[in-house]
Design a protein around this motif. Structure first.
Motif, PDB file in Angstrom:
ATOM      1  N   TYR A  25     116.544  57.292  33.943  1.00  0.00           N
ATOM      2  CA  TYR A  25     117.712  57.077  33.437  1.00  0.00           C
ATOM      3  C   TYR A  25     118.168  56.181  33.548  1.00  0.00           C
ATOM      4  O   TYR A  25     119.213  55.498  33.906  1.00  0.00           O
ATOM      5  N   LEU A  26     118.645  56.022  35.762  1.00  0.00           N
ATOM      6  CA  LEU A  26     119.112  55.422  36.191  1.00  0.00           C
ATOM      7  C   LEU A  26     118.483  54.013  36.580  1.00  0.00           C
ATOM      8  O   LEU A  26     119.505  52.446  36.438  1.00  0.00           O
ATOM      9  N   TYR A  27     116.558  53.781  36.012  1.00  0.00           N
ATOM     10  CA  TYR A  27     116.510  52.857  36.384  1.00  0.00           C
ATOM     11  C   TYR A  27     116.443  52.161  35.288  1.00  0.00           C
ATOM     12  O   TYR A  27     116.421  50.996  34.830  1.00  0.00           O
ATOM     13  N   ASP A  28     116.264  52.376  33.885  1.00  0.00           N
ATOM     14  CA  ASP A  28     116.777  51.887  32.656  1.00  0.00           C
ATOM     15  C   ASP A  28     118.306  51.629  32.814  1.00  0.00           C
ATOM     16  O   ASP A  28     118.082  50.427  32.275  1.00  0.00           O
ATOM     17  N   SER A  29     119.237  52.325  33.057  1.00  0.00           N
ATOM     18  CA  SER A  29     120.388  51.306  33.246  1.00  0.00           C
ATOM     19  C   SER A  29     120.967  50.208  34.154  1.00  0.00           C
ATOM     20  O   SER A  29     121.543  49.463  33.158  1.00  0.00           O
ATOM     21  N   ILE A  30     120.379  50.230  34.313  1.00  0.00           N
ATOM     22  CA  ILE A  30     120.348  49.576  35.712  1.00  0.00           C
ATOM     23  C   ILE A  30     119.604  48.101  34.949  1.00  0.00           C
ATOM     24  O   ILE A  30     120.320  46.468  35.217  1.00  0.00           O
ATOM     25  N   GLN A  31     118.512  48.140  34.491  1.00  0.00           N
ATOM     26  CA  GLN A  31     118.002  46.913  33.765  1.00  0.00           C
ATOM     27  C   GLN A  31     118.910  46.382  32.341  1.00  0.00           C
ATOM     28  O   GLN A  31     119.476  44.925  32.564  1.00  0.00           O
ATOM     29  N   HIS A  32     120.535  47.212  31.968  1.00  0.00           N
ATOM     30  CA  HIS A  32     121.088  46.490  31.364  1.00  0.00           C
ATOM     31  C   HIS A  32     122.567  45.976  31.483  1.00  0.00           C
ATOM     32  O   HIS A  32     123.213  45.618  31.294  1.00  0.00           O
ATOM     33  N   LEU A  33     122.348  47.057  33.408  1.00  0.00           N
ATOM     34  CA  LEU A  33     124.082  45.770  33.986  1.00  0.00           C
ATOM     35  C   LEU A  33     123.509  44.795  34.596  1.00  0.00           C
ATOM     36  O   LEU A  33     125.180  43.875  34.594  1.00  0.00           O
ATOM     37  N   VAL A  34     122.674  43.828  34.609  1.00  0.00           N
ATOM     38  CA  VAL A  34     122.267  42.883  34.467  1.00  0.00           C
ATOM     39  C   VAL A  34     121.659  41.651  33.725  1.00  0.00           C
ATOM     40  O   VAL A  34     120.333  40.973  34.093  1.00  0.00           O
ATOM     41  N   GLN A  35     121.646  41.694  32.622  1.00  0.00           N
ATOM     42  CA  GLN A  35     120.781  41.508  31.961  1.00  0.00           C
ATOM     43  C   GLN A  35     121.175  40.035  31.584  1.00  0.00           C
ATOM     44  O   GLN A  35     122.386  39.227  32.242  1.00  0.00           O
ATOM     45  N   THR A  36     120.355  38.958  31.267  1.00  0.00           N
ATOM     46  CA  THR A  36     120.404  37.363  31.159  1.00  0.00           C
ATOM     47  C   THR A  36     120.811  36.794  30.685  1.00  0.00           C
ATOM     48  O   THR A  36     121.601  37.588  28.592  1.00  0.00           O
ATOM     49  N   ASN A  37     122.780  36.443  29.997  1.00  0.00           N
ATOM     50  CA  ASN A  37     122.905  35.712  29.377  1.00  0.00           C
ATOM     51  C   ASN A  37     123.929  36.272  28.890  1.00  0.00           C
ATOM     52  O   ASN A  37     124.638  36.021  27.589  1.00  0.00           O
ATOM     53  N   LYS A  38     124.346  37.291  29.520  1.00  0.00           N
ATOM     54  CA  LYS A  38     125.260  38.316  29.026  1.00  0.00           C
ATOM     55  C   LYS A  38     126.565  39.033  30.436  1.00  0.00           C
ATOM     56  O   LYS A  38     126.292  39.105  31.327  1.00  0.00           O
ATOM     57  N   PRO A  39     127.059  39.635  29.757  1.00  0.00           N
ATOM     58  CA  PRO A  39     128.643  39.910  30.618  1.00  0.00           C
ATOM     59  C   PRO A  39     127.416  40.926  31.858  1.00  0.00           C
ATOM     60  O   PRO A  39     126.835  41.771  30.856  1.00  0.00           O
ATOM     61  N   LYS A  40     128.065  41.311  32.888  1.00  0.00           N
ATOM     62  CA  LYS A  40     127.787  42.460  34.037  1.00  0.00           C
ATOM     63  C   LYS A  40     128.050  43.934  33.669  1.00  0.00           C
ATOM     64  O   LYS A  40     128.992  43.488  33.211  1.00  0.00           O
ATOM     65  N   GLY A  41     127.563  44.567  33.795  1.00  0.00           N
ATOM     66  CA  GLY A  41     127.922  46.066  33.737  1.00  0.00           C
ATOM     67  C   GLY A  41     127.867  46.428  32.738  1.00  0.00           C
ATOM     68  O   GLY A  41     127.384  46.228  31.776  1.00  0.00           O
ATOM     69  N   CYS A  42     128.718  47.406  32.420  1.00  0.00           N
ATOM     70  CA  CYS A  42     128.707  48.229  31.588  1.00  0.00           C
ATOM     71  C   CYS A  42     130.001  48.584  30.371  1.00  0.00           C
ATOM     72  O   CYS A  42     131.041  48.644  31.514  1.00  0.00           O
ATOM     73  N   MET A  43     129.903  48.114  29.937  1.00  0.00           N
ATOM     74  CA  MET A  43     130.875  47.941  28.582  1.00  0.00           C
ATOM     75  C   MET A  43     132.016  49.029  28.735  1.00  0.00           C
ATOM     76  O   MET A  43     132.696  49.070  28.796  1.00  0.00           O
ATOM     77  N   VAL A  44     130.618  50.278  28.382  1.00  0.00           N
ATOM     78  CA  VAL A  44     132.102  51.332  28.470  1.00  0.00           C
ATOM     79  C   VAL A  44     132.731  51.526  29.584  1.00  0.00           C
ATOM     80  O   VAL A  44     133.271  52.395  29.808  1.00  0.00           O
ATOM     81  N   VAL A  45     132.095  51.266  30.618  1.00  0.00           N
ATOM     82  CA  VAL A  45     132.787  51.509  32.361  1.00  0.00           C
ATOM     83  C   VAL A  45     133.933  50.135  32.583  1.00  0.00           C
ATOM     84  O   VAL A  45     135.192  50.637  32.816  1.00  0.00           O
ATOM     85  N   VAL A  46     134.051  49.177  32.059  1.00  0.00           N
ATOM     86  CA  VAL A  46     134.314  48.355  32.363  1.00  0.00           C
ATOM     87  C   VAL A  46     135.652  47.888  31.656  1.00  0.00           C
ATOM     88  O   VAL A  46     136.574  46.693  31.899  1.00  0.00           O
ATOM     89  N   ALA A  47     135.139  47.792  29.967  1.00  0.00           N
ATOM     90  CA  ALA A  47     135.819  47.091  29.030  1.00  0.00           C
ATOM     91  C   ALA A  47     137.469  47.465  28.395  1.00  0.00           C
ATOM     92  O   ALA A  47     138.416  47.068  28.288  1.00  0.00           O
ATOM     93  N   THR A  48     138.305  48.582  29.929  1.00  0.00           N
ATOM     94  CA  THR A  48     139.237  49.024  29.517  1.00  0.00           C
ATOM     95  C   THR A  48     139.672  49.567  30.716  1.00  0.00           C
ATOM     96  O   THR A  48     140.804  50.706  31.048  1.00  0.00           O
ATOM     97  N   MET A  49     138.910  49.053  31.990  1.00  0.00           N
ATOM     98  CA  MET A  49     139.634  49.389  33.046  1.00  0.00           C
ATOM     99  C   MET A  49     140.272  48.743  33.225  1.00  0.00           C
ATOM    100  O   MET A  49     141.925  47.901  33.216  1.00  0.00           O
TER     101      MET A  49
END
Length: 220
Positions: A107-131
């Motif tokens: 789960y951890l390794y899958d999650s970090i793949q989505h944190l640094v995708q090319t041509n997409k915002p960095k990080g998890c949207m569920v974490v950062v969008a309402t900070m």
């Protein structure tokens, strides 16, 4: 970015009338959701204005309100779109691991793949969008808090199976593991926003997994 409350009040009646009489669709709603998602993901809920959304989607404010509802409703749809298209369900990945430790590592390794995708915002949207949302948008912030809590619950449920299989000493140890790795995940999303590379995130996961034995079997 501009304040949206005045705009929303101005277009409320217009949106209601559009819904009542019907409006021919002149744009692809799925593509519009994706574009809106990218804005919210990059700039956050409060940092994205109605003007930003209408320009990116190339539609008028009445069309936006008539199709998606108000800004909060559109944001909720974007979160659903993000969950369906950008990440895999936590339970699906966790169930793939033969042991609790392997499940957590997958789960951890899958999650970090989505944190640094090319041509997409960095990080998890569920974490950062309402900070740092203001008080008037606490309801929106609470929605994402509940989604994070749901993920945490799924992790705890999988680790509880590890307790049953004698891989983890107790439910208290499983809770300790859950807190540790959830904190790691949320910390890594901030690191990704700040420019941390995938290789560095992978090293963080590798180091964190070395703590498994002490957290799973050691003193609480």
């Amino acid at each position: 970015m501009m304040n949206d409350s005045k705009q929303e009040n101005q277009h409320a009646n217009s949106a209601d009338s559009i819904k009542k009489r019907g409006r021919p669709k002149c744009f692809n709603e799925q593509q519009a959701l994706e574009k809106a998602m990218m804005l919210f993901w990059q700039f956050g809920y409060e940092g994205t204005s109605i003007s930003d959304l209408t320009q990116a989607l190339n539609i008028t404010a009445p069309s936006l309100y008539g199709t998606f509802g108000d800004k909060a409703a559109l944001f909720e749809k974007c979160i659903e779109y993000y969950s369906e298209h950008e990440v895999q369900p936590a339970e699906k990945i966790l169930q793939a691991g033969q042991t609790a430790k392997i499940a957590m590592e997958l789960y951890l390794y899958d999650s970090i793949q989505h944190l640094v995708q090319t041509n997409k915002p960095k990080g998890c949207m569920v974490v950062v969008a309402t900070m740092n949302c203001s008080q008037q948008n606490q309801t929106v912030q609470e929605q994402l808090k509940q989604r994070r809590a749901y993920t945490k619950t799924k992790i705890m449920e999988r680790l509880a199976i590890g307790v049953h299989n004698a891989e983890i000493e107790s439910l208290a140890h499983a809770e300790q593991l859950t807190d540790f790795y959830m904190t790691l995940l949320q910390g890594m999303t901030i690191q990704a926003r700040d420019g941390m590379a995938l290789t560095q995130l992978q090293r963080m996961v590798s180091n964190a997994m070395q703590a498994w034995g002490a957290l799973a079997q050691g003193p609480i």
